[in-house]
Scaffold this motif. Structure first.
Motif, PDB file in Angstrom:
ATOM      1  N   LYS B  15      41.059  10.847  27.705  1.00 45.31           N
ATOM      2  CA  LYS B  15      41.063  11.915  26.698  1.00 45.31           C
ATOM      3  C   LYS B  15      42.009  13.062  27.086  1.00 45.31           C
ATOM      4  CE  LYS B  15      37.400  14.239  24.120  1.00 45.31           C
ATOM      5  NZ  LYS B  15      35.964  14.564  24.177  1.00 45.31           N
ATOM      6  N   ILE B  16      42.126  13.328  28.359  1.00 42.04           N
ATOM      7  CA  ILE B  16      42.962  14.433  28.823  1.00 42.04           C
ATOM      8  C   ILE B  16      44.427  14.254  28.429  1.00 42.04           C
ATOM      9  CG2 ILE B  16      43.578  13.541  31.108  1.00 42.04           C
ATOM     10  CD1 ILE B  16      42.972  16.279  32.283  1.00 42.04           C
ATOM     11  N   LEU B  17      44.828  13.009  28.155  1.00 40.95           N
ATOM     12  CA  LEU B  17      46.215  12.730  27.779  1.00 40.95           C
ATOM     13  C   LEU B  17      46.463  12.841  26.272  1.00 40.95           C
ATOM     14  CD1 LEU B  17      46.867   9.613  30.040  1.00 40.95           C
ATOM     15  CD2 LEU B  17      47.875  11.875  30.333  1.00 40.95           C
ATOM     16  N   SER B  18      45.413  13.048  25.501  1.00 42.06           N
ATOM     17  CA  SER B  18      45.537  13.014  24.035  1.00 42.06           C
ATOM     18  C   SER B  18      46.643  13.914  23.510  1.00 42.06           C
ATOM     19  CB  SER B  18      44.221  13.450  23.377  1.00 42.06           C
ATOM     20  OG  SER B  18      43.171  12.625  23.780  1.00 42.06           O
ATOM     21  N   SER B  19      46.656  15.142  23.979  1.00 41.17           N
ATOM     22  CA  SER B  19      47.597  16.114  23.440  1.00 41.17           C
ATOM     23  C   SER B  19      49.041  15.669  23.693  1.00 41.17           C
ATOM     24  CB  SER B  19      47.335  17.475  24.078  1.00 41.17           C
ATOM     25  OG  SER B  19      48.189  18.438  23.540  1.00 41.17           O
ATOM     26  N   LYS B  20      49.288  15.202  24.911  1.00 45.97           N
ATOM     27  CA  LYS B  20      50.638  14.744  25.272  1.00 45.97           C
ATOM     28  C   LYS B  20      51.038  13.533  24.436  1.00 45.97           C
ATOM     29  CE  LYS B  20      53.253  14.124  29.582  1.00 45.97           C
ATOM     30  NZ  LYS B  20      53.118  13.932  31.044  1.00 45.97           N
ATOM     31  N   ILE B  21      50.095  12.615  24.238  1.00 45.70           N
ATOM     32  CA  ILE B  21      50.384  11.407  23.451  1.00 45.70           C
ATOM     33  C   ILE B  21      50.675  11.782  21.991  1.00 45.70           C
ATOM     34  CG2 ILE B  21      49.354   9.278  22.529  1.00 45.70           C
ATOM     35  CD1 ILE B  21      47.829   9.106  25.289  1.00 45.70           C
ATOM     36  N   CYS B  22      49.875  12.689  21.436  1.00 46.67           N
ATOM     37  CA  CYS B  22      50.099  13.096  20.047  1.00 46.67           C
ATOM     38  C   CYS B  22      51.450  13.780  19.897  1.00 46.67           C
ATOM     39  CB  CYS B  22      48.971  14.014  19.574  1.00 46.67           C
ATOM     40  SG  CYS B  22      47.381  13.154  19.516  1.00 46.67           S
ATOM     41  N   GLU B  23      51.851  14.519  20.921  1.00 45.65           N
ATOM     42  CA  GLU B  23      53.165  15.174  20.902  1.00 45.65           C
ATOM     43  C   GLU B  23      54.279  14.124  20.848  1.00 45.65           C
ATOM     44  OE1 GLU B  23      53.193  18.524  23.709  1.00 45.65           O
ATOM     45  OE2 GLU B  23      55.304  18.011  24.051  1.00 45.65           O
ATOM     46  N   ILE B  24      54.129  13.070  21.641  1.00 44.69           N
ATOM     47  CA  ILE B  24      55.129  11.982  21.627  1.00 44.69           C
ATOM     48  C   ILE B  24      55.161  11.317  20.255  1.00 44.69           C
ATOM     49  CG2 ILE B  24      55.630   9.668  22.557  1.00 44.69           C
ATOM     50  CD1 ILE B  24      54.559  10.734  25.303  1.00 44.69           C
ATOM     51  N   ILE B  25      53.977  11.067  19.704  1.00 46.49           N
ATOM     52  CA  ILE B  25      53.907  10.428  18.380  1.00 46.49           C
ATOM     53  C   ILE B  25      54.627  11.283  17.339  1.00 46.49           C
ATOM     54  CG2 ILE B  25      52.300   9.883  16.490  1.00 46.49           C
ATOM     55  CD1 ILE B  25      50.284   8.965  18.687  1.00 46.49           C
ATOM     56  N   GLU B  26      54.320  12.570  17.332  1.00 46.99           N
ATOM     57  CA  GLU B  26      54.935  13.455  16.332  1.00 46.99           C
ATOM     58  C   GLU B  26      56.436  13.608  16.535  1.00 46.99           C
ATOM     59  OE1 GLU B  26      52.697  17.127  16.138  1.00 46.99           O
ATOM     60  OE2 GLU B  26      50.815  16.031  16.015  1.00 46.99           O
ATOM     61  N   SER B  27      56.865  13.637  17.802  1.00 50.05           N
ATOM     62  CA  SER B  27      58.303  13.810  18.065  1.00 50.05           C
ATOM     63  C   SER B  27      59.103  12.586  17.628  1.00 50.05           C
ATOM     64  CB  SER B  27      58.545  14.101  19.548  1.00 50.05           C
ATOM     65  OG  SER B  27      58.341  12.926  20.310  1.00 50.05           O
ATOM     66  N   ASN B  28      58.419  11.450  17.413  1.00 50.99           N
ATOM     67  CA  ASN B  28      59.093  10.251  16.908  1.00 50.99           C
ATOM     68  C   ASN B  28      59.044  10.177  15.377  1.00 50.99           C
ATOM     69  OD1 ASN B  28      60.037   8.029  19.031  1.00 50.99           O
ATOM     70  ND2 ASN B  28      58.359   9.193  19.942  1.00 50.99           N
ATOM     71  N   GLY B  29      58.542  11.221  14.754  1.00 50.97           N
ATOM     72  CA  GLY B  29      58.596  11.285  13.287  1.00 50.97           C
ATOM     73  C   GLY B  29      57.420  10.665  12.551  1.00 50.97           C
ATOM     74  N   ALA B  30      56.405  10.202  13.286  1.00 52.81           N
ATOM     75  CA  ALA B  30      55.238   9.623  12.607  1.00 52.81           C
ATOM     76  C   ALA B  30      54.498  10.720  11.840  1.00 52.81           C
ATOM     77  CB  ALA B  30      54.311   8.973  13.615  1.00 52.81           C
ATOM     78  N   ARG B  31      53.972  10.386  10.686  1.00 54.36           N
ATOM     79  CA  ARG B  31      53.369  11.402   9.828  1.00 54.36           C
ATOM     80  C   ARG B  31      51.864  11.523   9.991  1.00 54.36           C
ATOM     81  NH1 ARG B  31      55.403  11.263   3.903  1.00 54.36           N
ATOM     82  NH2 ARG B  31      53.968  13.005   3.888  1.00 54.36           N
ATOM     83  N   GLY B  32      51.276  10.773  10.921  1.00 56.40           N
ATOM     84  CA  GLY B  32      49.839  10.878  11.129  1.00 56.40           C
ATOM     85  C   GLY B  32      49.378   9.883  12.170  1.00 56.40           C
ATOM     86  N   TYR B  33      48.156  10.063  12.622  1.00 51.19           N
ATOM     87  CA  TYR B  33      47.592   9.142  13.605  1.00 51.19           C
ATOM     88  C   TYR B  33      46.082   9.241  13.533  1.00 51.19           C
ATOM     89  CZ  TYR B  33      47.727  13.616  16.062  1.00 51.19           C
ATOM     90  OH  TYR B  33      47.595  14.948  16.381  1.00 51.19           O
ATOM     91  N   THR B  34      45.406   8.236  14.070  1.00 44.65           N
ATOM     92  CA  THR B  34      43.952   8.197  14.039  1.00 44.65           C
ATOM     93  C   THR B  34      43.408   8.091  15.465  1.00 44.65           C
ATOM     94  OG1 THR B  34      43.982   7.126  11.887  1.00 44.65           O
ATOM     95  CG2 THR B  34      41.952   6.918  13.158  1.00 44.65           C
ATOM     96  N   VAL B  35      42.391   8.898  15.750  1.00 50.03           N
ATOM     97  CA  VAL B  35      41.802   8.943  17.094  1.00 50.03           C
ATOM     98  C   VAL B  35      40.348   8.498  17.022  1.00 50.03           C
ATOM     99  CG1 VAL B  35      41.325  10.406  19.096  1.00 50.03           C
ATOM    100  CG2 VAL B  35      43.279  10.923  17.621  1.00 50.03           C
ATOM    101  N   VAL B  36      39.958   7.607  17.929  1.00 49.39           N
ATOM    102  CA  VAL B  36      38.589   7.101  17.988  1.00 49.39           C
ATOM    103  C   VAL B  36      38.088   7.252  19.425  1.00 49.39           C
ATOM    104  CG1 VAL B  36      37.375   4.875  18.019  1.00 49.39           C
ATOM    105  CG2 VAL B  36      38.695   5.534  16.001  1.00 49.39           C
ATOM    106  N   PRO B  37      36.827   7.674  19.615  1.00 50.33           N
ATOM    107  CA  PRO B  37      36.303   7.778  20.983  1.00 50.33           C
ATOM    108  C   PRO B  37      36.172   6.397  21.598  1.00 50.33           C
ATOM    109  CG  PRO B  37      34.548   8.105  19.369  1.00 50.33           C
ATOM    110  CD  PRO B  37      35.817   8.026  18.593  1.00 50.33           C
ATOM    111  N   ALA B  38      36.520   6.262  22.875  1.00 46.72           N
ATOM    112  CA  ALA B  38      36.500   4.942  23.506  1.00 46.72           C
ATOM    113  C   ALA B  38      36.042   5.028  24.955  1.00 46.72           C
ATOM    114  CB  ALA B  38      37.886   4.302  23.440  1.00 46.72           C
ATOM    115  N   GLY B  39      35.514   3.930  25.418  1.00 46.28           N
ATOM    116  CA  GLY B  39      35.187   3.771  26.826  1.00 46.28           C
ATOM    117  C   GLY B  39      35.713   2.429  27.270  1.00 46.28           C
ATOM    118  N   GLY B  40      35.367   2.027  28.480  1.00 49.22           N
ATOM    119  CA  GLY B  40      35.836   0.714  28.904  1.00 49.22           C
ATOM    120  C   GLY B  40      35.905   0.583  30.400  1.00 49.22           C
TER     121      GLY B  40
END
Lengths: 109, 109, 109
Positions: B15-40
């Motif tokens: 989860k701590i990486l979420s913000s960085k990952i979303c930044e990468i997604i947005e910087s590539n021009g994607a217009r949205g993304y979906t986040v789901v809680p996960a374990g494993g």
């Protein structure tokens, strides 16, 4: 970076089966899996109520996904889960094609 | 309605990486993304415990999915996440083929 | 065990639409569906905030997946959800190819 073809197995089952399912996954050599809380209705799980609102708010199932490099391992996990876990419990299993980076992170098969 | 081919990128990470990952997604021009809680467990995340019960109840990871129209953008997001986020943290990235409605809702590439 | 080709429909929408979406799924003859709590940003939902942290912690959307044997039923569900649910609310629909065990557990089409 290079992408490699692999198979994803998705298992939707009652939470009580999680441990048994994870044991099957690990015994097939998979190096990891992801668990997400899930709810639903119908043949997918035990919720046969017609009250949709409660269905949507009740996450008493799990959605487990695991990626393996070999189709045969994916099929083996899927078959073993159905045979060993779904006789007395509802649940579904399906496979999907995926492309992965860093194949060394997945099963060695 | 017409369906169009597109690519889905799925990222499973702490989860701590979420913000960085979303930044990468947005910087590539994607217009949205979906986040789901996960374990494993395993190479998929930091849980190397053998206690499966805790693994299944602990949703301290996220499963982020994003759909883009171009394979090259999907590959770019995937590669950048691995290169920038997974040196010190565990996680996986994979791509899938999907068919979408209303392609104008996704990236313009 | 034998695997059979089928189609998965994934719908990401605001939670308030869940009941209507499930009604569309059932009216198309699907025998079950799976619901997962979801959050996100952009055209995928109503979160247009730039505060990524809140986006990642707020699971006010749902990710509903349903598997049907026929491509035409999958397309019908997808089209009906877009037409009936997404005029005033954001959301996305996409289809994926999957392989299932025990096809009798899914829609009869």
């Amino acid at each position: 970076m290079k992408f490699y073809k692999a198979k994803k197995v998705v298992i939707i089952a009652e939470k009580i089966l999680s441990s048994k399912i994870c044991e099957i996954i690990e015994s097939n050599g998979a190096r990891g899996y992801t668990v997400v809380p899930a709810g639903g209705k119908g043949a997918h799980n035990m919720h046969y109520t017609s009250e949709r609102a409660s269905v949507v708010d009740d996450f008493s199932n799990v959605r487990i996904e695991v990626i393996v490099k070999n189709k045969s391992i994916a099929e083996s996990i899927g078959s073993q889960v159905v045979e060993n876990c779904f006789e007395n419990y509802s649940g579904i299993v399906y496979l999907e094609d995926v492309e992965i980076l860093r194949p060394d992170k997945f099963n060695g098969g």
